[in-house]
Motif scaffolding. Structure first.
Motif, PDB file in Angstrom:
ATOM      1  N   PRO A   1       0.788  -1.245   0.000  1.00 44.46           N
ATOM      2  CA  PRO A   1       0.000   0.000   0.000  1.00 44.46           C
ATOM      3  C   PRO A   1       0.817   1.290   0.000  1.00 44.46           C
ATOM      4  CG  PRO A   1      -1.005  -1.614   1.452  1.00 44.46           C
ATOM      5  CD  PRO A   1       0.312  -2.197   1.012  1.00 44.46           C
ATOM      6  N   PHE A   2       1.827   1.394   0.883  1.00 44.30           N
ATOM      7  CA  PHE A   2       2.562   2.662   0.942  1.00 44.30           C
ATOM      8  C   PHE A   2       3.304   2.928  -0.352  1.00 44.30           C
ATOM      9  CE2 PHE A   2       6.509   0.382   1.690  1.00 44.30           C
ATOM     10  CZ  PHE A   2       7.483   1.248   1.202  1.00 44.30           C
ATOM     11  N   LEU A   3       3.784   1.852  -0.994  1.00 43.74           N
ATOM     12  CA  LEU A   3       4.533   2.011  -2.237  1.00 43.74           C
ATOM     13  C   LEU A   3       3.597   2.359  -3.390  1.00 43.74           C
ATOM     14  CD1 LEU A   3       7.433   1.929  -3.110  1.00 43.74           C
ATOM     15  CD2 LEU A   3       7.207  -0.522  -3.574  1.00 43.74           C
ATOM     16  N   ALA A   4       2.411   1.753  -3.412  1.00 37.96           N
ATOM     17  CA  ALA A   4       1.419   2.096  -4.427  1.00 37.96           C
ATOM     18  C   ALA A   4       1.049   3.576  -4.324  1.00 37.96           C
ATOM     19  CB  ALA A   4       0.183   1.216  -4.265  1.00 37.96           C
ATOM     20  N   ASP A   5       0.898   4.053  -3.103  1.00 35.53           N
ATOM     21  CA  ASP A   5       0.578   5.476  -2.899  1.00 35.53           C
ATOM     22  C   ASP A   5       1.718   6.368  -3.376  1.00 35.53           C
ATOM     23  OD1 ASP A   5      -1.831   4.715  -1.797  1.00 35.53           O
ATOM     24  OD2 ASP A   5      -1.148   4.952   0.295  1.00 35.53           O
ATOM     25  N   PHE A   6       2.961   5.959  -3.064  1.00 35.02           N
ATOM     26  CA  PHE A   6       4.112   6.758  -3.473  1.00 35.02           C
ATOM     27  C   PHE A   6       4.197   6.826  -4.997  1.00 35.02           C
ATOM     28  CE2 PHE A   6       8.422   6.908  -5.090  1.00 35.02           C
ATOM     29  CZ  PHE A   6       8.908   8.062  -4.488  1.00 35.02           C
ATOM     30  N   ILE A   7       4.040   5.691  -5.673  1.00 36.03           N
ATOM     31  CA  ILE A   7       4.159   5.644  -7.131  1.00 36.03           C
ATOM     32  C   ILE A   7       3.059   6.474  -7.787  1.00 36.03           C
ATOM     33  CG2 ILE A   7       3.960   4.090  -9.121  1.00 36.03           C
ATOM     34  CD1 ILE A   7       5.357   1.956  -7.312  1.00 36.03           C
ATOM     35  N   GLN A   8       1.851   6.403  -7.232  1.00 29.28           N
ATOM     36  CA  GLN A   8       0.763   7.204  -7.779  1.00 29.28           C
ATOM     37  C   GLN A   8       1.023   8.701  -7.594  1.00 29.28           C
ATOM     38  OE1 GLN A   8      -3.069   6.348  -6.058  1.00 29.28           O
ATOM     39  NE2 GLN A   8      -4.192   7.446  -7.652  1.00 29.28           N
ATOM     40  N   ALA A   9       1.614   9.056  -6.472  1.00 28.96           N
ATOM     41  CA  ALA A   9       1.869  10.468  -6.188  1.00 28.96           C
ATOM     42  C   ALA A   9       3.112  11.002  -6.907  1.00 28.96           C
ATOM     43  CB  ALA A   9       2.029  10.679  -4.684  1.00 28.96           C
ATOM     44  N   SER A  10       3.992  10.103  -7.377  1.00 26.91           N
ATOM     45  CA  SER A  10       5.261  10.525  -8.002  1.00 26.91           C
ATOM     46  C   SER A  10       5.452   9.822  -9.336  1.00 26.91           C
ATOM     47  CB  SER A  10       6.423  10.207  -7.061  1.00 26.91           C
ATOM     48  OG  SER A  10       6.211  10.724  -5.779  1.00 26.91           O
ATOM     49  N   PRO A  11       4.581  10.046 -10.306  1.00 24.51           N
ATOM     50  CA  PRO A  11       4.698   9.351 -11.598  1.00 24.51           C
ATOM     51  C   PRO A  11       5.930   9.802 -12.380  1.00 24.51           C
ATOM     52  CG  PRO A  11       3.008  11.047 -11.712  1.00 24.51           C
ATOM     53  CD  PRO A  11       3.432  10.978 -10.267  1.00 24.51           C
ATOM     54  N   ILE A  12       6.583   8.846 -12.989  1.00 23.70           N
ATOM     55  CA  ILE A  12       7.757   9.143 -13.807  1.00 23.70           C
ATOM     56  C   ILE A  12       7.392  10.071 -14.960  1.00 23.70           C
ATOM     57  CG2 ILE A  12       9.426   8.074 -15.386  1.00 23.70           C
ATOM     58  CD1 ILE A  12       9.156   5.556 -13.564  1.00 23.70           C
ATOM     59  N   GLU A  13       6.176   9.928 -15.447  1.00 23.90           N
ATOM     60  CA  GLU A  13       5.763  10.645 -16.653  1.00 23.90           C
ATOM     61  C   GLU A  13       5.795  12.165 -16.507  1.00 23.90           C
ATOM     62  OE1 GLU A  13       4.650   6.532 -16.726  1.00 23.90           O
ATOM     63  OE2 GLU A  13       4.215   8.098 -15.237  1.00 23.90           O
ATOM     64  N   VAL A  14       5.806  12.676 -15.278  1.00 23.81           N
ATOM     65  CA  VAL A  14       5.875  14.138 -15.106  1.00 23.81           C
ATOM     66  C   VAL A  14       7.206  14.683 -15.607  1.00 23.81           C
ATOM     67  CG1 VAL A  14       4.293  14.086 -13.142  1.00 23.81           C
ATOM     68  CG2 VAL A  14       6.768  14.011 -12.738  1.00 23.81           C
ATOM     69  N   LEU A  15       8.203  13.804 -15.789  1.00 28.89           N
ATOM     70  CA  LEU A  15       9.511  14.236 -16.279  1.00 28.89           C
ATOM     71  C   LEU A  15       9.556  14.324 -17.807  1.00 28.89           C
ATOM     72  CD1 LEU A  15      11.758  12.137 -13.887  1.00 28.89           C
ATOM     73  CD2 LEU A  15      11.493  14.618 -13.873  1.00 28.89           C
ATOM     74  N   HIS A  16       8.482  13.931 -18.481  1.00 28.94           N
ATOM     75  CA  HIS A  16       8.464  14.028 -19.940  1.00 28.94           C
ATOM     76  C   HIS A  16       8.681  15.485 -20.356  1.00 28.94           C
ATOM     77  CE1 HIS A  16       6.797  14.108 -24.069  1.00 28.94           C
ATOM     78  NE2 HIS A  16       7.290  12.871 -24.100  1.00 28.94           N
ATOM     79  N   GLY A  17       9.629  15.686 -21.235  1.00 32.70           N
ATOM     80  CA  GLY A  17       9.981  17.027 -21.686  1.00 32.70           C
ATOM     81  C   GLY A  17      11.106  17.673 -20.909  1.00 32.70           C
ATOM     82  N   THR A  18      11.582  17.012 -19.862  1.00 34.17           N
ATOM     83  CA  THR A  18      12.695  17.538 -19.067  1.00 34.17           C
ATOM     84  C   THR A  18      13.996  17.459 -19.854  1.00 34.17           C
ATOM     85  OG1 THR A  18      11.647  16.879 -17.002  1.00 34.17           O
ATOM     86  CG2 THR A  18      14.034  17.219 -16.944  1.00 34.17           C
TER      87      THR A  18
END
Length: 540
Positions: A197-214
C-alpha cells in the motif's frame, strides 16, 4: 503462521508480513544499508571525486575506504556482483555466474532470475514474465538476519533491474521492487501477492511521466568536467546526440518506450530510487524499532549511461555528481529517522567498465570488439576439422561456449582433440586464454590469476564447456562494457560507514564479498557459506 520451502538445498521459512516478533540485542546497528552503484569503477573516486560534495563525499571522507578492493572472478556482471555483495560468496558458491546462461534442458538462454512458476505483481501494466531468487544457491545476509536473529526484521530493496533488487533481497524479503520491462514498477509473488500500500501510494503520487519534456543538462559549469563532451566511440540512445543537453521525450511527443529508455539512461532514475527508499524509511519505520532492519538500493543509471557514453564522458561524470546529491539527501534522512550511531552503510559496485575500444586504438593499444557470430563461426570450423560435420556449438553465454552432447563426448575421450580445440580458439583476435570448464572445479587456488578467476566463476551445470578470457581493451556489446577479468572491470569501491566503523583509508586486500560477513559480524549473525572475510581492521 509459516510456510516452509526448500530453496537450493536449504530450508527457509516464508514469513508473513511483519508477524512473529523475536527478541533482539539492544547493541549494534538497527539498520543495515547496502548501496550498490552499478558500473562504479574504483578509479572514479580518485578521478572524479573532486566534483562531489554530498553523500559520496561523506561516505569516502568519513567512512572506511578500501582502496584496493576488487572482485577476484571472471564474470564481472550485474547478477553475479549483486549476489556476491548480498551473500559474501563468489559465483562458484552462490551459483549466479552471469546475468544469463545457456540452459541445456530448455536449449535456450535463461535470465538469472527468470521463473515461469511465479507471477509478477505490478503497480502498473502486469504482463511480463515471472522473476524470483530460486536459482540463488545460498542465503543472503538479509535471509540469515531473519532466520537467525529476528523474524520481524524488515527487508526492503529497490533497483531499476530485477536481478539487482532480487539478489539484494534474497528469498525472505518484504519489499523488493524494480522497474519492469513494461515500464512499470513491479515485484514478484514470491514476496507479496498484492501491491504494497505505501509504495502504491508513493508511485501514484510521483509518476515518472511528469519528467516528460525535461532536459538533462550538466549540473556544474562545463569547465568543471574532465575530457571532451563528445568522444569517439560513444553510442547515445536513439535520437540523442553525444553532447548535452539530453531531452527526456517520447518519439511521438508522449511518454513511450523512447521516453522510458531515456529516463533509465539519466540521473533521474537514481533520484526516484532514492525517494522510494526515503518513503520506505518513514512508512516502515526502518531502523526505528527493536528489530534490526535491512535496506538495499541498486542504483542503475550509471550502468545505462556508461554503456552508452563510456567512462570518460561528461554524462558519466554528471550521473555521479547527481548521485552524490541523492545519497546526501538519503544520509540526511537516515540521520533524522534512525540516528547517526544506529545504522551502518556498505557502499560498493557490481563491476567496473572498460574503456571504449576505439579510444584505445587511437592511442595505439591492441584493442577491439569481439563479434559473437564470428567467434561461433570460427569455432564451428575448428570443430568440424577435428570432429567432423556439425553443428557442434549449442550456445554461447557468460564467457562460455556450450557444446552439443556428441561434441562433449568426443572431446572427453580424446586429449589430443582438446588441445586442438584450445589452439584453434586462441586464433580468434581478442582471445587471451581458453579453459575446458571440467578442469576448473579444483583450480580456485590456482597461481595463474586468470585460471583462478575462471574457476571462481565456474558452477557445475551452468558454466559452458569452454571458458574464454578476453585480452585487455577487447569487449563486445555497447560503446563500453564489462564482464572480463581485466582490472578495470574487477576493481570497485568498498566503503563502510556508520555505527562501529573506524574511518580511514585501507590498502589491505579486500573484495565486495567482505561486506556481508562484516555486517553480519556487527549484528551477531553467522553466514552459512562465505568466501569473503570480516574487515576487522575497520571495526571499532
Amino acid at each position: 503462521m509459516k510456510q516452509f520451502t526448500c530453496v537450493g538445498g536449504w530450508l527457509i521459512a516464508g514469513l508473513l508480513w511483519f508477524t512473529s516478533v523475536a527478541p533482539v540485542s539492544a547493541e549494534g546497528p538497527k539498520l543495515l544499508v547496502l548501496l550498490v552503484v552499478d558500473q562504479f569503477r574504483a578509479d572514479y573516486v580518485e578521478t572524479y571525486g573532486g566534483q562531489w560534495s554530498g553523500g559520496l563525499r561523506r561516505l569516502i571522507d568519513n567512512g572506511a575506504w578500501f582502496t584496493e578492493a576488487a572482485y577476484p572472478y571472471l564474470n564481472t556482471v550485474t547478477c553475479a556482483g549483486h549476489a556476491t555483495i548480498a551473500t559474501g560468496a563468489y559465483p562458484s558458491t552462490h551459483g549466479m555466474i552471469s546475468n544469463s546462461w545457456w540452459d541445456r534442458a530448455l536449449s535456450q538462454s535463461v535470465r538469472c532470475t527468470f521463473d515461469p512458476d511465479v507471477e509478477v505483481v505490478s503497480y502498473g501494466i502486469p504482463h511480463e514474465p515471472g522473476e524470483s531468487p530460486n536459482r540463488l544457491r545460498v542465503p543472503t545476509l538479509s535471509d540469515e538476519l531473519r532466520l537467525q536473529l529476528d523474524s520481524d526484521a524488515r527487508v526492503v530493496t529497490f533497483s531499476l533491474k530485477e536481478r539487482s533488487a532480487i539478489m539484494l533481497g534474497g528469498h525472505l524479503a518484504d519489499v523488493v521492487t524494480w522497474f519492469g520491462r513494461n515500464n512499470a514498477w513491479v515485484t514478484s509473488s514470491v514476496y507479496t501477492k498484492r501491491p504494497i500500500p505505501f509504495l502504491a501510494d508513493f508511485i501514484q503520487a510521483s509518476p515518472i511521466e511528469v519528467l516528460h519534456g525535461t532536459r538533462w543538462s550538466r549540473t556544474l559549469a562545463a569547465t568543471n568536467y574532465l575530457y571532451e563532451d563528445d568522444i569517439e566511440g560513444e553510442r547515445p540512445p536513439a535520437n540523442w546526440e553525444g553532447t548535452f543537453p539530453h531531452l527526456l521525450e517520447g518519439e511521438q511527443g508522449l511518454p513511450d518506450e523512447q521516453f522510458y529508455e531515456r529516463w533509465r539512461t539519466s540521473p533521474y532514475s537514481d533520484e526516484a530510487l532514492g525517494q522510494m527508499a526515503v518513503a520506505a524509511l518513514e512508512q516502515l519505520q526502518l531502523g526505528q524499532r527493536a528489530s534490526t532492519d535491512y535496506l538495499a538500493i541498486g542504483f542503475s543509471a550509471l550502468d545505462h549511461v556508461g554503456h552508452r557514453f563510456g567512462p570518460k564522458s561528461h554524462e558519466v561524470q554528471d550521473v555521479l555528481i547527481r548521485l552524490d546529491a541523492t545519497l546526501g539527501r538519503l544520509l540526511d534522512e537516515l540521520d533524522r529517522w534512525v540516528g547517526q550511531d544506529r545504522y551502518v552503510v556498505g557502499l560498493s559496485a557490481d563491476h567496473g567498465v572498460s574503456p571504449i575500444p576505439e579510444q584505445m586504438i587511437a592511442l595505439g593499444f591492441d584493442a577491439g570488439r569481439l563479434r559473437f557470430r564470428l567467434v561461433r563461426e570460427h569455432l564451428e570450423s575448428v570443430l568440424e576439422q577435428l570432429l567432423g560435420p556439425g553443428p557442434h556449438v549449442a550456445g554461447m553465454a557468460a564467457n562460455s561456449v556450450y557444446l552439443v552432447p556428441t561434441a562433449q563426448r568426443q572431446l572427453a575421450q580424446n586429449p589430443q582433440l582438446r588441445v586442438g580445440v584450445l589452439e584453434g580458439f586462441k586464433e580468434i583476435p581478442g582471445i587471451q586464454k581458453v579453459f575446458f570448464a571440467d578442469t576448473l572445479a579444483e583450480r580456485r587456488l590456482s597461481e595463474d590469476h586468470l585460471e583462478r578467476a575462471a574457476a571462481l566463476s565456474y558452477y557445475p551445470g551452468r558454466t559452458g564447456d569452454l571458458v574464454y578470457v578476453l585480452k585487455p581493451y577487447w569487449m563486445s556489446g555497447a560503446a563500453a562494457s564489462h564482464g572480463t577479468a581485466n582490472f578495470y572491470d574487477r576493481r570497485v569501491p568498498v566503503v563502510l560507514f556508520g555505527a562501529n566503523i573506524k574511518a580511514g583509508r585501507y590498502a589491505s586486500v579486500a573484495s565486495p564479498a567482505d561486506i556481508a560477513p562484516t555486517m553480519a559480524h556487527l549484528v551477531g549473525v553467522t553466514l552459512a557459506q562465505v568466501d569473503g572475510r570480516v574487515l576487522a581492521e575497520a571495526l571499532q
